[in-house]
Design an enzyme around this catalytic site. Sequence first.
Site, PDB file in Angstrom:
ATOM      1  N   ILE A  20     -27.684   8.176 -37.722  1.00  0.00           N
ATOM      2  CA  ILE A  20     -27.177   7.258 -38.746  1.00  0.00           C
ATOM      3  C   ILE A  20     -26.278   6.210 -38.122  1.00  0.00           C
ATOM      4  O   ILE A  20     -26.409   5.015 -38.395  1.00  0.00           O
ATOM      5  CB  ILE A  20     -26.434   8.035 -39.851  1.00  0.00           C
ATOM      6  CG1 ILE A  20     -27.410   8.919 -40.634  1.00  0.00           C
ATOM      7  CG2 ILE A  20     -25.721   7.066 -40.798  1.00  0.00           C
ATOM      8  CD1 ILE A  20     -26.744   9.812 -41.661  1.00  0.00           C
ATOM      9  N   ASP A  39     -18.637   6.845 -29.324  1.00  0.00           N
ATOM     10  CA  ASP A  39     -19.219   8.179 -29.398  1.00  0.00           C
ATOM     11  C   ASP A  39     -18.676   9.029 -28.260  1.00  0.00           C
ATOM     12  O   ASP A  39     -18.196   8.500 -27.253  1.00  0.00           O
ATOM     13  CB  ASP A  39     -20.746   8.081 -29.294  1.00  0.00           C
ATOM     14  CG  ASP A  39     -21.453   9.277 -29.918  1.00  0.00           C
ATOM     15  OD1 ASP A  39     -21.908   9.159 -31.075  1.00  0.00           O
ATOM     16  OD2 ASP A  39     -21.550  10.325 -29.258  1.00  0.00           O
ATOM     17  N   ASP A  65     -13.356  10.598 -28.413  1.00  0.00           N
ATOM     18  CA  ASP A  65     -13.362  11.879 -29.116  1.00  0.00           C
ATOM     19  C   ASP A  65     -12.496  11.677 -30.355  1.00  0.00           C
ATOM     20  O   ASP A  65     -11.273  11.515 -30.244  1.00  0.00           O
ATOM     21  CB  ASP A  65     -12.792  12.962 -28.209  1.00  0.00           C
ATOM     22  CG  ASP A  65     -12.691  14.322 -28.896  1.00  0.00           C
ATOM     23  OD1 ASP A  65     -12.922  14.408 -30.118  1.00  0.00           O
ATOM     24  OD2 ASP A  65     -12.352  15.302 -28.198  1.00  0.00           O
ATOM     25  N   SER A 143     -21.833  13.291 -47.856  1.00  0.00           N
ATOM     26  CA  SER A 143     -23.073  14.058 -47.945  1.00  0.00           C
ATOM     27  C   SER A 143     -23.189  14.624 -49.346  1.00  0.00           C
ATOM     28  O   SER A 143     -22.173  14.903 -49.999  1.00  0.00           O
ATOM     29  CB  SER A 143     -23.059  15.209 -46.933  1.00  0.00           C
ATOM     30  OG  SER A 143     -24.147  16.089 -47.150  1.00  0.00           O
ATOM     31  N   TYR A 156     -19.299  23.116 -43.783  1.00  0.00           N
ATOM     32  CA  TYR A 156     -19.701  21.709 -43.818  1.00  0.00           C
ATOM     33  C   TYR A 156     -19.448  21.109 -45.198  1.00  0.00           C
ATOM     34  O   TYR A 156     -18.923  19.999 -45.321  1.00  0.00           O
ATOM     35  CB  TYR A 156     -21.182  21.587 -43.453  1.00  0.00           C
ATOM     36  CG  TYR A 156     -21.679  20.171 -43.312  1.00  0.00           C
ATOM     37  CD1 TYR A 156     -21.313  19.392 -42.213  1.00  0.00           C
ATOM     38  CD2 TYR A 156     -22.526  19.607 -44.258  1.00  0.00           C
ATOM     39  CE1 TYR A 156     -21.775  18.092 -42.065  1.00  0.00           C
ATOM     40  CE2 TYR A 156     -22.992  18.316 -44.117  1.00  0.00           C
ATOM     41  CZ  TYR A 156     -22.616  17.563 -43.025  1.00  0.00           C
ATOM     42  OH  TYR A 156     -23.080  16.270 -42.886  1.00  0.00           O
ATOM     43  N   LYS A 160     -16.995  17.884 -46.035  1.00  0.00           N
ATOM     44  CA  LYS A 160     -17.461  16.645 -46.663  1.00  0.00           C
ATOM     45  C   LYS A 160     -16.771  16.406 -48.010  1.00  0.00           C
ATOM     46  O   LYS A 160     -16.570  15.263 -48.424  1.00  0.00           O
ATOM     47  CB  LYS A 160     -18.986  16.665 -46.832  1.00  0.00           C
ATOM     48  CG  LYS A 160     -19.720  16.492 -45.506  1.00  0.00           C
ATOM     49  CD  LYS A 160     -19.333  15.201 -44.800  1.00  0.00           C
ATOM     50  CE  LYS A 160     -20.093  14.977 -43.522  1.00  0.00           C
ATOM     51  NZ  LYS A 160     -19.741  13.710 -42.847  1.00  0.00           N
ATOM     52  N   VAL A 189     -31.595  13.713 -44.115  1.00  0.00           N
ATOM     53  CA  VAL A 189     -31.947  12.531 -43.338  1.00  0.00           C
ATOM     54  C   VAL A 189     -32.894  12.944 -42.216  1.00  0.00           C
ATOM     55  O   VAL A 189     -32.662  13.959 -41.545  1.00  0.00           O
ATOM     56  CB  VAL A 189     -30.695  11.850 -42.752  1.00  0.00           C
ATOM     57  CG1 VAL A 189     -31.081  10.637 -41.906  1.00  0.00           C
ATOM     58  CG2 VAL A 189     -29.749  11.436 -43.879  1.00  0.00           C
TER      59      VAL A 189
END
Length: 256
Positions: A20, A39, A65, A143, A156, A160, A189
Site C-alpha cells: 500500500i 521504511d 524505524d 483496517s 491487530y 487498528k 488487500v
Amino acid sequence: MTRIDLSGGLVVVTGGAGSIGSAVAVQAAQAGASVAVCDTNYEAAERIAEEIRSNGGVSEGFHVDVTDATAVREIMQRSVGELGEMRGLVTAAGLLRTGPLATQTHQDWQQMMAVNVDGTFHAVQAAIPYLKAAGGSIVTMGSVSAFIGSAEGGGYTTSKGAVLSLSYAAAGELAPQGIRVNNVAPGWVDGGFTHQALEASDDPEALRKRACALHPLGRMAAPADVANAVVWLLSDQAAFITGSMLLVDGGFMIQH
C-alpha cells in the site's frame, strides 16, 4: 476531468516500501508531489524512489524505524531539508502477528502496538510542526479489522482500533492549525499481509477465493485502490474533510 494536484509539496510515506505504501508513494508523485519513501527496508524504499525518479518525479528513500521517536523526527527534518515543504503524511507502516488471545505472546502483542500505534503517533507528532507551517493533511492507515472480531486477530484489531481513535483525536486537535487528519480502512488487500497468508497457506487458491467472496464487489482491493483514496484525501479536493474514516473495502462492512 479534474486532476488531483499535489504539486509544490512533499508527501512523507512511512511503510513506503510496502504494497500500500509504495502505491501511495507512486500515485502521490504522479500527482506532482515530491515523495519521501520511508521504511525499515532502505533498499526497497530506494527502489520505489528510483522508480519515481525514472518517471520524472522527485523522491528519496529513507531508512526509518517508526518505533524510534528520535529517528522519526530526524527523518522528517531530513525529508523537508532535501525535498521541500511538507504537504502530507501517510502512516502506512504496519505489522501483523496472528494468534489466539489465550496464547499470543506478549512480545508479538507489544511489537504490533509499537509499530501500528506508537509508530503512527511518532510520525504524526513529528510532522505537526512542518504541516502547521503551510497547512497540510495526514492520512492514517486503518483496517476493517478495527470494527470486527476475528479469530486469531485480536492484537491487530486492537491496534487498528487505537489508530482510528488517535486519528479522531488528532483531527479535532489539529483542525484549528489547518491540518486535516483522516483514516482509510481497507478490507482484504491483494498484497502485503494477504500475500504472506497465501504463502503460508496449505491451500492458497481456496484462501484467495474465500477472501474475494468476503467483498460484495467480488474481489480484494488492489493496492492502487487504497492509494486512490489516500491521495484524494491528501489533496485540496478533500479540503473540507477531516476526522473521517473512509472504508475502501468493496462492501465488506455492509455485512457487519
